[in-house]
Scaffold this motif. Sequence first.
Motif, short mmCIF file in Angstrom:
data_model
loop_
_atom_site.label_atom_id
_atom_site.label_comp_id
_atom_site.label_asym_id
_atom_site.label_seq_id
_atom_site.Cartn_x
_atom_site.Cartn_y
_atom_site.Cartn_z
N GLN A 161 0.82 -1.20 0.00
CA GLN A 161 0.00 0.00 0.00
C GLN A 161 0.86 1.26 0.00
O GLN A 161 0.52 2.27 -0.63
N LEU A 162 1.98 1.22 0.69
CA LEU A 162 2.89 2.36 0.68
C LEU A 162 3.51 2.55 -0.71
O LEU A 162 3.73 3.68 -1.16
N MET A 163 3.79 1.44 -1.39
CA MET A 163 4.31 1.54 -2.75
C MET A 163 3.31 2.22 -3.68
O MET A 163 3.66 3.02 -4.54
N LEU A 164 2.02 1.88 -3.50
CA LEU A 164 0.98 2.52 -4.31
C LEU A 164 0.93 4.01 -4.02
O LEU A 164 0.83 4.83 -4.94
N LEU A 165 0.98 4.38 -2.75
CA LEU A 165 0.93 5.79 -2.39
C LEU A 165 2.14 6.54 -2.95
O LEU A 165 2.01 7.67 -3.44
N ALA A 166 3.30 5.91 -2.91
CA ALA A 166 4.49 6.52 -3.50
C ALA A 166 4.32 6.68 -5.01
O ALA A 166 4.69 7.71 -5.59
N ALA A 167 3.74 5.67 -5.66
CA ALA A 167 3.52 5.74 -7.10
C ALA A 167 2.55 6.87 -7.46
O ALA A 167 2.73 7.57 -8.46
N GLU A 168 1.51 7.05 -6.64
CA GLU A 168 0.55 8.14 -6.89
C GLU A 168 1.25 9.49 -6.82
O GLU A 168 0.98 10.39 -7.63
N HIS A 169 2.14 9.66 -5.83
CA HIS A 169 2.87 10.91 -5.72
C HIS A 169 3.81 11.11 -6.91
O HIS A 169 3.92 12.20 -7.46
N ALA A 170 4.50 10.03 -7.31
CA ALA A 170 5.42 10.13 -8.44
C ALA A 170 4.68 10.51 -9.71
O ALA A 170 5.17 11.30 -10.53
N HIS A 171 3.49 9.95 -9.89
CA HIS A 171 2.68 10.32 -11.05
C HIS A 171 2.35 11.80 -11.03
O HIS A 171 2.46 12.50 -12.04
N TRP A 172 1.92 12.30 -9.86
CA TRP A 172 1.56 13.72 -9.76
C TRP A 172 2.78 14.59 -10.09
O TRP A 172 2.66 15.58 -10.83
N LEU A 173 3.93 14.25 -9.55
CA LEU A 173 5.14 15.02 -9.81
C LEU A 173 5.52 14.97 -11.30
O LEU A 173 5.97 15.97 -11.87
N SER A 174 5.31 13.82 -11.92
CA SER A 174 5.58 13.70 -13.34
C SER A 174 4.71 14.65 -14.14
O SER A 174 5.18 15.35 -15.04
N TRP A 175 3.43 14.69 -13.80
CA TRP A 175 2.50 15.52 -14.55
C TRP A 175 2.87 17.00 -14.42
O TRP A 175 2.87 17.74 -15.41
N VAL A 176 3.20 17.43 -13.22
CA VAL A 176 3.55 18.84 -13.01
C VAL A 176 4.86 19.16 -13.73
O VAL A 176 5.00 20.24 -14.33
N ALA A 177 5.82 18.25 -13.69
CA ALA A 177 7.07 18.47 -14.42
C ALA A 177 6.81 18.61 -15.91
O ALA A 177 7.39 19.47 -16.59
N TRP A 178 5.92 17.77 -16.44
CA TRP A 178 5.59 17.85 -17.87
C TRP A 178 4.94 19.19 -18.20
O TRP A 178 5.30 19.84 -19.18
N GLN A 179 4.00 19.62 -17.37
CA GLN A 179 3.34 20.90 -17.59
C GLN A 179 4.33 22.07 -17.51
O GLN A 179 4.11 23.13 -18.10
N SER A 180 5.42 21.86 -16.77
CA SER A 180 6.44 22.90 -16.62
C SER A 180 7.55 22.77 -17.65
O SER A 180 8.63 23.37 -17.49
N GLN A 181 7.30 21.97 -18.70
CA GLN A 181 8.27 21.78 -19.79
C GLN A 181 9.56 21.10 -19.33
O GLN A 181 10.63 21.33 -19.91
#
Length: 347
Positions: A161-181
Amino acid sequence: MSSRELWADGRLRAAWAARDWPTLIRRYRALAGISQSRFGELVGMDQGYVSRLERGRARVTSETVVARIVEGLQVPNELGGVRRTPDPEWAPSSELRERIAHAHSSGRTDLRTADWIREVLVGHRRAEDEVGGQDLWPIVRSQLDAVTQLIPHASGETADQLMLLAAEHAHWLSWVAWQSQRRGPALAWIDLAHGWAVDGGHVDMSSWAQRVRAYYSLAHGDPVRALRTAESARYAGPRPLSPAAEAVAVHQAAMAAAACAERDRARRLADEAHELAVQVPDAHERPGWLYWLSPVRARLQHADAAYACHQWADAAAGFKEALPALAGYPRDHAYYRARLEDAERRA
């Protein structure tokens, strides 16, 4: 509203990260329903100073004062060390990867911190459209550190479950990084999200990470790779996907197929994606990161696929029907409004 509930608010947390004292005071007082005088009592300030801070006519420069604010407003522990920097560290660190490498070791861990972080991540997903991802970046990055520090002490289902929560955060960070070019860091974060989801046995999240990678490929002008990746997202693990997770993977495949000029295939996939999406109209039946996939959003996605296939009249009708429901999402509303206007011109 309790202090815990107050600090689940994305805009309040973003104001804290930015040390934006006027916004923080206004937002905290609005959420708590308190006066400037009461706010001052909480943090050891007189009402006049609070008023000057709230109007931007005074600044907080003393760490002693910051400490009083932390204590008086009961700022959550994971925000205590957050500092806004002009240029955040976009890429994943080696220390972060090392912590994850120790998952599934023996031990016990207190999950109250993880439950709290999961709760506030939900708020960040909804707030990102309003306050901007870069403002929330240091908050989410700090939360991910808190999650990964729990993993070496966890085992079995808890570690998963902690791995899933970490993956959710990594996805969010990925999306924001992409939006920031920041495309390189965006790919690094989404690859981490996918790997952590696979390690934890979470097929819906591993599929979603592949779907996001397909989106990146399509946005970067490589529809062939996008189609290949989106198709693989549909078969991400040994167990079937949930209808919602399968719906977004199939929709992404439809958009990629349309970009490859395979319009008949794209239309079939779009219809299938819509049928899957409307099977789960209630948010609690969908994975947390797919909270947005309501019937309205499913209709918009179907219209977007029609637009990609140059079915202008169908696209315009779909956009016009669903657009009013996006009033609270300015960025998405602007995107689909532009699509509607273009489709109407071409119809």
